[in-house]
Enzyme design. Structure first.
Site, PDB file in Angstrom:
ATOM      1  N   LYS A 174       0.892  -1.169   0.000  1.00  0.00           N
ATOM      2  CA  LYS A 174       0.000   0.000   0.000  1.00  0.00           C
ATOM      3  C   LYS A 174       0.923   1.210   0.000  1.00  0.00           C
ATOM      4  O   LYS A 174       1.387   1.661   1.045  1.00  0.00           O
ATOM      5  CB  LYS A 174      -0.885  -0.023   1.251  1.00  0.00           C
ATOM      6  N   CYS A 282      13.937  10.527   6.613  1.00  0.00           N
ATOM      7  CA  CYS A 282      13.873  10.204   8.038  1.00  0.00           C
ATOM      8  C   CYS A 282      15.271  10.197   8.645  1.00  0.00           C
ATOM      9  O   CYS A 282      15.413  10.188   9.858  1.00  0.00           O
ATOM     10  CB  CYS A 282      13.208   8.864   8.250  1.00  0.00           C
TER      11      CYS A 282
HETATM   12  P1  NAD Z   1       2.446   9.258   6.872  1.00  0.00           P
HETATM   13  O1  NAD Z   1       2.515   8.651   8.220  1.00  0.00           O
HETATM   14  O2  NAD Z   1       1.531  10.416   6.666  1.00  0.00           O
HETATM   15  O3  NAD Z   1       1.994   8.157   5.785  1.00  0.00           O
HETATM   16  C1  NAD Z   1       2.629   6.915   5.710  1.00  0.00           C
HETATM   17  C2  NAD Z   1       1.629   5.889   5.192  1.00  0.00           C
HETATM   18  O4  NAD Z   1       0.551   5.781   6.111  1.00  0.00           O
HETATM   19  C3  NAD Z   1       1.019   6.244   3.843  1.00  0.00           C
HETATM   20  O5  NAD Z   1       0.927   5.091   3.061  1.00  0.00           O
HETATM   21  C4  NAD Z   1      -0.356   6.787   4.217  1.00  0.00           C
HETATM   22  O6  NAD Z   1      -1.318   6.543   3.212  1.00  0.00           O
HETATM   23  C5  NAD Z   1      -0.693   6.014   5.466  1.00  0.00           C
HETATM   24  N1  NAD Z   1      -1.551   6.785   6.387  1.00  0.00           N
HETATM   25  C6  NAD Z   1      -1.557   8.127   6.558  1.00  0.00           C
HETATM   26  N2  NAD Z   1      -2.465   8.489   7.491  1.00  0.00           N
HETATM   27  C7  NAD Z   1      -3.049   7.337   7.913  1.00  0.00           C
HETATM   28  C8  NAD Z   1      -4.062   7.053   8.885  1.00  0.00           C
HETATM   29  N3  NAD Z   1      -4.645   8.015   9.586  1.00  0.00           N
HETATM   30  N4  NAD Z   1      -4.397   5.766   9.074  1.00  0.00           N
HETATM   31  C9  NAD Z   1      -3.817   4.784   8.380  1.00  0.00           C
HETATM   32  N5  NAD Z   1      -2.838   4.993   7.447  1.00  0.00           N
HETATM   33  C10 NAD Z   1      -2.454   6.259   7.217  1.00  0.00           C
HETATM   34  O7  NAD Z   1       3.942   9.629   6.453  1.00  0.00           O
HETATM   35  P2  NAD Z   1       4.442  10.432   5.181  1.00  0.00           P
HETATM   36  O8  NAD Z   1       4.092  11.859   5.340  1.00  0.00           O
HETATM   37  O9  NAD Z   1       4.051   9.734   3.940  1.00  0.00           O
HETATM   38  O10 NAD Z   1       6.030  10.238   5.340  1.00  0.00           O
HETATM   39  C11 NAD Z   1       6.820  11.074   6.138  1.00  0.00           C
HETATM   40  C12 NAD Z   1       7.071  10.475   7.497  1.00  0.00           C
HETATM   41  O11 NAD Z   1       7.648   9.181   7.357  1.00  0.00           O
HETATM   42  C13 NAD Z   1       8.072  11.261   8.319  1.00  0.00           C
HETATM   43  O12 NAD Z   1       7.610  11.325   9.648  1.00  0.00           O
HETATM   44  C14 NAD Z   1       9.345  10.453   8.225  1.00  0.00           C
HETATM   45  O13 NAD Z   1      10.245  10.611   9.303  1.00  0.00           O
HETATM   46  C15 NAD Z   1       8.800   9.075   8.183  1.00  0.00           C
HETATM   47  N6  NAD Z   1       9.750   8.129   7.621  1.00  0.00           N
HETATM   48  C16 NAD Z   1      10.377   7.281   8.479  1.00  0.00           C
HETATM   49  C17 NAD Z   1      11.316   6.395   8.003  1.00  0.00           C
HETATM   50  C18 NAD Z   1      12.025   5.460   8.928  1.00  0.00           C
HETATM   51  O14 NAD Z   1      12.689   4.569   8.445  1.00  0.00           O
HETATM   52  N7  NAD Z   1      11.913   5.609  10.244  1.00  0.00           N
HETATM   53  C19 NAD Z   1      11.611   6.372   6.631  1.00  0.00           C
HETATM   54  C20 NAD Z   1      10.937   7.238   5.779  1.00  0.00           C
HETATM   55  C21 NAD Z   1      10.000   8.116   6.295  1.00  0.00           C
END
Ligand code: NAD
Length: 498
Positions: A174, A282
């Site tokens: 997803k 991240c």
């Molecule tokens: P996000 O949490 O908004 O979204 C991530 C995924 O979750 C997406 O597929 C999205 O569709 C889904 N999602 C969003 N809201 C949701 C909800 N309420 N319920 C269920 N699913 C939901 O993150 P983003 O903005 O796409 O990415 C940025 C974030 O990801 C930053 O906080 C970054 O630090 C983090 N990140 C972490 C790593 C790591 O390895 N720790 C790597 C890359 C990014």
């Protein structure tokens, strides 16, 4: 306008009438370029059923045959590199060379997964009792799912599915609804590599699709990468239903600069780590902890002109440093953090809001921002901004820097710049962080290690890719075997092994 669907049972799905959709932007132009269908619970159930049906044959395919498909997949990734990089640049906005780097790091995981035969070796003991042998095997779990963020539309999915497939699982991806095209290209390349239909599926969607995956009884494990509030939600809801969950969250990564560091090298490393990909990584460095005022002053003197000289533009042009941020809303959020930093009393050295691209372009551009005199109580220090904003915190000694980092809620990455081996060891031994760099600003582990953070940067026990992924995507089964008939009569005492 084009609507992207899903990829189920080896093919792109048709778009149903009245389907819910989400806009996909080209952030460099600020315009909507296509839309993506958002899966319903029924769509997800169909994908899980297809994957479940494909599982027995894939589980029984030998690891060597699985690896041969992954070898072909790697060749196809290389042959289609420009197509994938173009999709990343168009929908994410990062610059061309950065997108190439992302693809390269993803391919490294495929290369590691090609060692499936070696990775899945069991553990064997002869004669654990008289004439008794014992060993562990690592069969796959079944259908597993990956939910991924916008910031690495190719690399983060490839942290997950090459390892899951190598271990014999079927996979449902997803991807982020903000940049979904790359995932569909990956699915097509897997099919071209010879992966049987149904083993890898993509469902595009939002919370509804995610919740359907979390609730489905046939989904055995969930790998998630994204922001901390969602990671925590995924972990709690998934594990409450008995699933194995690894949920990687947000970060606030500190770089400690010691007075003995090579400051020219440190400043140049910090530029890439803070402003590469607009800070939307991240592992981006968002805080510099300078030891002593002289170090802070000398660093700022080096950083300021480099930030002002950042080459910013549309990522499809070559030779740029920074593209746009992902969306108009995210740009606005970053601007509000800059305002908060000023209000809370940090010293604004470079103001990304003043960059001409920010003012003149329709794209979601911002220049680089540098704050000095940042303190631990400020929002710009405590919260993940996920943008091109670097904060300098001044402390007087290393112990204070370690205490500061350890008190932060996140624990993803950190690094130290120093010429002293003993100071570096002192730091790495005491810092409560999952990935530590010594004169390496972005200590992203290579494919044969594993990636993950501590504290609220990771919910779950096992890291992504590398050896931890073999454990995450398999279930230990331990066998105890005796062929010679036991001597004597029935034993009622619990058997010892002497
Ligand atoms: P996000 O949490 O908004 O979204 C991530 C995924 O979750 C997406 O597929 C999205 O569709 C889904 N999602 C969003 N809201 C949701 C909800 N309420 N319920 C269920 N699913 C939901 O993150 P983003 O903005 O796409 O990415 C940025 C974030 O990801 C930053 O906080 C970054 O630090 C983090 N990140 C972490 C790593 C790591 O390895 N720790 C790597 C890359 C990014």
């Amino acid at each position: 306008m084009q609507i992207l669907g899903h990829f189920i049972h080896g093919d792109r799905t048709d778009i149903q009438e009245n389907v819910r959709t989400h806009p996909v932007y080209n952030p460099a132009l600020g315009t909507e370029v296509r839309r993506v269908a958002l899966a319903s619970r029924e769509d997800v159930n169909e994908a899980v059923q297809i994957a479940q049906e494909a599982f027995p044959a894939w589980r029984d395919t030998t690891p060597l045959k699985r690896a041969r498909i992954l070898f072909r997949f790697k060749e196809l990734l290389e042959a289609n590199a420009d197509r994938l990089v173009r999709a990343i640049v168009e929908e994410h906005g990062k610059v061309w060379e950065d997108a190439q780097g992302e693809l390269g790091r993803g391919i490294e995981v495929v290369e590691y997964a090609c060692g499936a035969l070696e990775l899945l070796k069991g553990e064997h003991n002869r004669n654990v009792g008289p004439g008794i042998d014992s060993w562990s095997e690592f069969p796959p779990l079944g259908v597993v799912a990956g939910i991924t963020p916008f910031n690495f539309p190719v690399m983060v999915p490839m942290w997950m599915f090459p390892m899951a497939l190598a271990c014999g699982n079927c996979f449902i991806l997803k991807p982020s609804e903000k940049d979904p095209s790359a995932a569909l290209i990956l699915a097509e390349l897997l099919r071209e590599a010879g992966l049987p239909d149904g083993v890898f599926n993509v469902v595009n969607g939002d919370k509804e699709a995610v919740d359907a995956l979390l609730d489905h009884p046939d989904v055995q494990a969930i790998s998630f990468v994204g922001s901390t509030p969602i990671a925590e939600y995924i972990y709690q809801r998934g594990s409450a239903q008995g699933k194995r969950v690894q949920a990687l969250g947000g970060a606030k990564n500190h770089a400690v600069v010691m007075p003995d560091a090579d400051l020219d090298a440190a400043a140049s490393a910090l530029m890439g780590a803070a402003f590469g990909s607009c800070g939307e990584r991240c592992m981006a460095i968002s805080v510099v902890v300078a030891i002593g005022n002289a170090t802070a002053d000398a660093l700022i003197e080096r950083l300021q002109p480099q930030i002002e000289a950042l080459r910013i533009g549309q990522g499809s042009r070559r030779g740029l440093d920074m593209g746009p941020v992902i969306s108009a809303e995210h740009k606005q959020k970053i601007i509000s953090y800059i305002q908060a930093g000023e209000t809370e009393g940090a010293e604004l050295i470079c103001d990304g809001r003043q960059h001409p691209m920010q003012k003149e372009s329709e794209g979601f551009f911002l220049g680089g921002t540098l704050f000095d005199q940042v303190t631990a109580d400020m929002r710009i220090y405590r919260e993940e901004i996920f943008g091109p904003v670097l904060c300098v915190v001044r402390v007087s000694h290393l112990e204070e820097a370690i205490a500061l980092i350890n008190a932060h809620e996140f624990g993803n990455g950190t690094c130290i710049f120093t010429q002293s081996g003993s100071q570096a060891h002192y730091f790495s031994d005491r810092v409560q962080i999952g990935m530590v760099g010594i004169n390496v600003p972005l200590p992203v582990p290579v494919a044969c290690q594993s990636f993950g953070g501590w504290k609220r940067s990771l919910f779950g026990d096992l890291y992504a890719y590398g050896p931890d992924a073999v454990r995450f995507y398999t279930r230990r089964k331990t066998l105890t075997q005796r062929w010679a008939p036991p001597a004597g009569s029935a034993q009622f005492a619990f058997p010892g092994n002497g």
